[in-house]
Design a protein around this motif. Structure first.
Motif, PDB file in Angstrom:
ATOM      1  N   VAL A 186       0.825  -1.211   0.000  1.00 17.90           N
ATOM      2  CA  VAL A 186       0.000   0.000   0.000  1.00 17.90           C
ATOM      3  C   VAL A 186       0.856   1.258   0.000  1.00 17.90           C
ATOM      4  O   VAL A 186       0.701   2.135  -0.852  1.00 17.90           O
ATOM      5  CB  VAL A 186      -0.957  -0.006   1.219  1.00 17.90           C
ATOM      6  N   SER A 187       1.768   1.346   0.949  1.00 16.67           N
ATOM      7  CA  SER A 187       2.504   2.596   1.143  1.00 16.67           C
ATOM      8  C   SER A 187       3.651   2.776   0.166  1.00 16.67           C
ATOM      9  O   SER A 187       3.986   3.908  -0.205  1.00 16.67           O
ATOM     10  CB  SER A 187       3.034   2.679   2.583  1.00 16.67           C
ATOM     11  N   ILE A 188       4.267   1.695  -0.305  1.00 13.39           N
ATOM     12  CA  ILE A 188       5.415   1.793  -1.206  1.00 13.39           C
ATOM     13  C   ILE A 188       5.003   1.590  -2.665  1.00 13.39           C
ATOM     14  O   ILE A 188       5.424   2.347  -3.553  1.00 13.39           O
ATOM     15  CB  ILE A 188       6.513   0.771  -0.833  1.00 13.39           C
ATOM     16  N   LEU A 206      -3.196  -0.663   9.681  1.00 12.66           N
ATOM     17  CA  LEU A 206      -3.064  -0.742   8.238  1.00 12.66           C
ATOM     18  C   LEU A 206      -4.155   0.039   7.516  1.00 12.66           C
ATOM     19  O   LEU A 206      -3.872   0.774   6.568  1.00 12.66           O
ATOM     20  CB  LEU A 206      -3.113  -2.220   7.793  1.00 12.66           C
ATOM     21  N   ALA A 207      -5.383  -0.109   7.962  1.00 13.55           N
ATOM     22  CA  ALA A 207      -6.509   0.502   7.257  1.00 13.55           C
ATOM     23  C   ALA A 207      -6.560   2.009   7.484  1.00 13.55           C
ATOM     24  O   ALA A 207      -6.509   2.484   8.620  1.00 13.55           O
ATOM     25  CB  ALA A 207      -7.819  -0.130   7.705  1.00 13.55           C
ATOM     26  N   ARG A 208      -6.644   2.750   6.393  1.00  9.10           N
ATOM     27  CA  ARG A 208      -6.819   4.205   6.467  1.00  9.10           C
ATOM     28  C   ARG A 208      -8.248   4.547   6.868  1.00  9.10           C
ATOM     29  O   ARG A 208      -8.502   5.523   7.563  1.00  9.10           O
ATOM     30  CB  ARG A 208      -6.480   4.833   5.120  1.00  9.10           C
ATOM     31  N   ARG A 209      -9.185   3.747   6.379  1.00 11.44           N
ATOM     32  CA  ARG A 209     -10.593   3.912   6.730  1.00 11.44           C
ATOM     33  C   ARG A 209     -11.170   2.573   7.153  1.00 11.44           C
ATOM     34  O   ARG A 209     -10.826   1.543   6.595  1.00 11.44           O
ATOM     35  CB  ARG A 209     -11.408   4.427   5.534  1.00 11.44           C
ATOM     36  N   VAL A 210     -12.063   2.620   8.132  1.00 12.78           N
ATOM     37  CA  VAL A 210     -12.805   1.433   8.539  1.00 12.78           C
ATOM     38  C   VAL A 210     -14.283   1.745   8.355  1.00 12.78           C
ATOM     39  O   VAL A 210     -14.827   2.644   8.999  1.00 12.78           O
ATOM     40  CB  VAL A 210     -12.509   1.046  10.002  1.00 12.78           C
ATOM     41  N   LEU A 211     -14.918   1.013   7.452  1.00 10.86           N
ATOM     42  CA  LEU A 211     -16.320   1.235   7.134  1.00 10.86           C
ATOM     43  C   LEU A 211     -17.139   0.032   7.571  1.00 10.86           C
ATOM     44  O   LEU A 211     -16.724  -1.114   7.396  1.00 10.86           O
ATOM     45  CB  LEU A 211     -16.508   1.462   5.630  1.00 10.86           C
ATOM     46  N   SER A 228      -2.425   4.034  10.465  1.00 16.41           N
ATOM     47  CA  SER A 228      -1.018   3.903  10.825  1.00 16.41           C
ATOM     48  C   SER A 228      -0.267   5.148  10.424  1.00 16.41           C
ATOM     49  O   SER A 228      -0.672   5.890   9.533  1.00 16.41           O
ATOM     50  CB  SER A 228      -0.403   2.687  10.121  1.00 16.41           C
ATOM     51  N   SER A 229       0.878   5.408  11.058  1.00 18.08           N
ATOM     52  CA  SER A 229       1.671   6.571  10.711  1.00 18.08           C
ATOM     53  C   SER A 229       2.170   6.487   9.279  1.00 18.08           C
ATOM     54  O   SER A 229       2.343   7.488   8.605  1.00 18.08           O
ATOM     55  CB  SER A 229       2.870   6.676  11.673  1.00 18.08           C
ATOM     56  N   ALA A 230       2.396   5.253   8.793  1.00 20.57           N
ATOM     57  CA  ALA A 230       2.914   5.084   7.428  1.00 20.57           C
ATOM     58  C   ALA A 230       1.893   5.491   6.380  1.00 20.57           C
ATOM     59  O   ALA A 230       2.243   5.903   5.291  1.00 20.57           O
ATOM     60  CB  ALA A 230       3.333   3.640   7.204  1.00 20.57           C
ATOM     61  N   LEU A 231       0.603   5.377   6.731  1.00 20.84           N
ATOM     62  CA  LEU A 231      -0.428   5.647   5.740  1.00 20.84           C
ATOM     63  C   LEU A 231      -1.190   6.932   6.028  1.00 20.84           C
ATOM     64  O   LEU A 231      -2.019   7.357   5.235  1.00 20.84           O
ATOM     65  CB  LEU A 231      -1.439   4.481   5.719  1.00 20.84           C
ATOM     66  N   GLY A 232      -0.907   7.573   7.122  1.00 22.11           N
ATOM     67  CA  GLY A 232      -1.702   8.721   7.517  1.00 22.11           C
ATOM     68  C   GLY A 232      -1.610   9.890   6.558  1.00 22.11           C
ATOM     69  O   GLY A 232      -2.493  10.723   6.472  1.00 22.11           O
ATOM     70  N   ALA A 233      -0.505   9.968   5.771  1.00 23.84           N
ATOM     71  CA  ALA A 233      -0.343  11.113   4.885  1.00 23.84           C
ATOM     72  C   ALA A 233      -0.907  10.854   3.505  1.00 23.84           C
ATOM     73  O   ALA A 233      -0.883  11.750   2.652  1.00 23.84           O
ATOM     74  CB  ALA A 233       1.149  11.442   4.742  1.00 23.84           C
ATOM     75  N   VAL A 234      -1.450   9.658   3.262  1.00 23.13           N
ATOM     76  CA  VAL A 234      -1.981   9.379   1.941  1.00 23.13           C
ATOM     77  C   VAL A 234      -3.266  10.154   1.719  1.00 23.13           C
ATOM     78  O   VAL A 234      -4.168  10.122   2.544  1.00 23.13           O
ATOM     79  CB  VAL A 234      -2.247   7.857   1.788  1.00 23.13           C
ATOM     80  N   ALA A 235      -3.357  10.848   0.598  1.00 27.24           N
ATOM     81  CA  ALA A 235      -4.547  11.666   0.346  1.00 27.24           C
ATOM     82  C   ALA A 235      -5.677  10.801  -0.149  1.00 27.24           C
ATOM     83  O   ALA A 235      -5.476   9.756  -0.737  1.00 27.24           O
ATOM     84  CB  ALA A 235      -4.202  12.721  -0.689  1.00 27.24           C
TER      85      ALA A 235
END
Length: 235
Positions: A186-188, A206-211, A228-235
């Motif tokens: 996901v992140s790389i 791992l999940a940016r959103r939980v629906l 996660s901190s690794a994915l928090g900046a993904v728009a």
């Protein structure tokens, strides 16, 4: 950026019994979305709709900007259903299971290209399968089998991956290994992942959103977001 997956006011009914109603959802590259909710509320149905396996009663579904019934580039989509039948009696190795993901792209008697061979090696490295490549699939633990099946779905270099209950019946160590591998994808590599599960420990961090899928609708799940901190900046 064009979403890799869009649901626009989608509904689905089975034998006139409504299952999903008014679903609007958008998923972009480099995003992991977890779908949670009680069994029988439509999580797997939502995935089957996105894959074109069943048709919506109303509304529009788009994959990479194309309506799903016109979409043809299925190598861009990976799918690991909740239960995958691999005959335990067959002497098939882990590597053979992974390679079988290319079956739809190879003509009879044609060998994989150098690019495809590199992808196979990359995926097996990423999923921690190199030491197990000659092992018979039936001899693996549940977590190892799941990683092999996910690897099979990744050899075509998909841009969208559906995982239906990927941590069902696997131990904590296997969940952690799977989550670490998915985080890299996901992140790389910018893969979009739809993670269907009732197991919060599987997608935590791992999940940016939980629906939550409940009573035919999709809404943000109650409780703090699992980001996660690794994915928090993904728009």
């Amino acid at each position: 950026m064009t979403p890799v997956l869009e649901f626009d006011r989608v509904g689905f009914a089975y034998e006139r019994q409504p299952i999903l109603s008014g679903i609007s959802l958008s998923i972009c590259a480099g995003e992991c979305t977890a779908l949670v909710g009680p069994n029988g509320n439509g999580k797997s149905t939502l995935a089957r709709l996105a894959l074109g396996l069943i048709q919506p009663t109303h509304g529009v579904i788009r994959l990479f900007g194309t309506q799903v019934h016109r979409f043809r580039h299925w190598s861009l989509i990976g799918y690991v259903p909740q239960q995958v039948a691999v005959a335990a009696a067959l002497p098939i190795s882990v590597e053979e299971v992974v390679r079988s993901g290319l079956a739809g792209q190879l003509r009879p008697l044609r060998r994989a290209s150098s690019t495809q061979e590199e992808r196979i090696e990359h995926v097996m490295d990423l999923m921690g399968l190199q030491q197990l490549r000659r092992r018979r699939f039936s001899q693996l633990s549940g977590g190892q089998q799941q990683r092999a099946l996910i690897s099979r779905s990744l050899v075509t270099t998909p841009r969208l991956l559906f995982l239906d209950e990927p941590t069902s019946g696997v131990d904590t160590e296997a969940r952690t290994a799977l989550r670490d591998s998915l985080e890299h994808l996901v992140s790389i590599e910018g893969l979009a992942v739809v993670y269907i599960s009732h197991d919060p420990a599987g997608f935590e961090g791992l999940a940016r959103r939980v629906l939550e899928v409940r009573d035919g609708h999709v809404r943000p799940a109650p409780g703090p977001p699992q980001v996660s901190s690794a994915l928090g900046a993904v728009a």
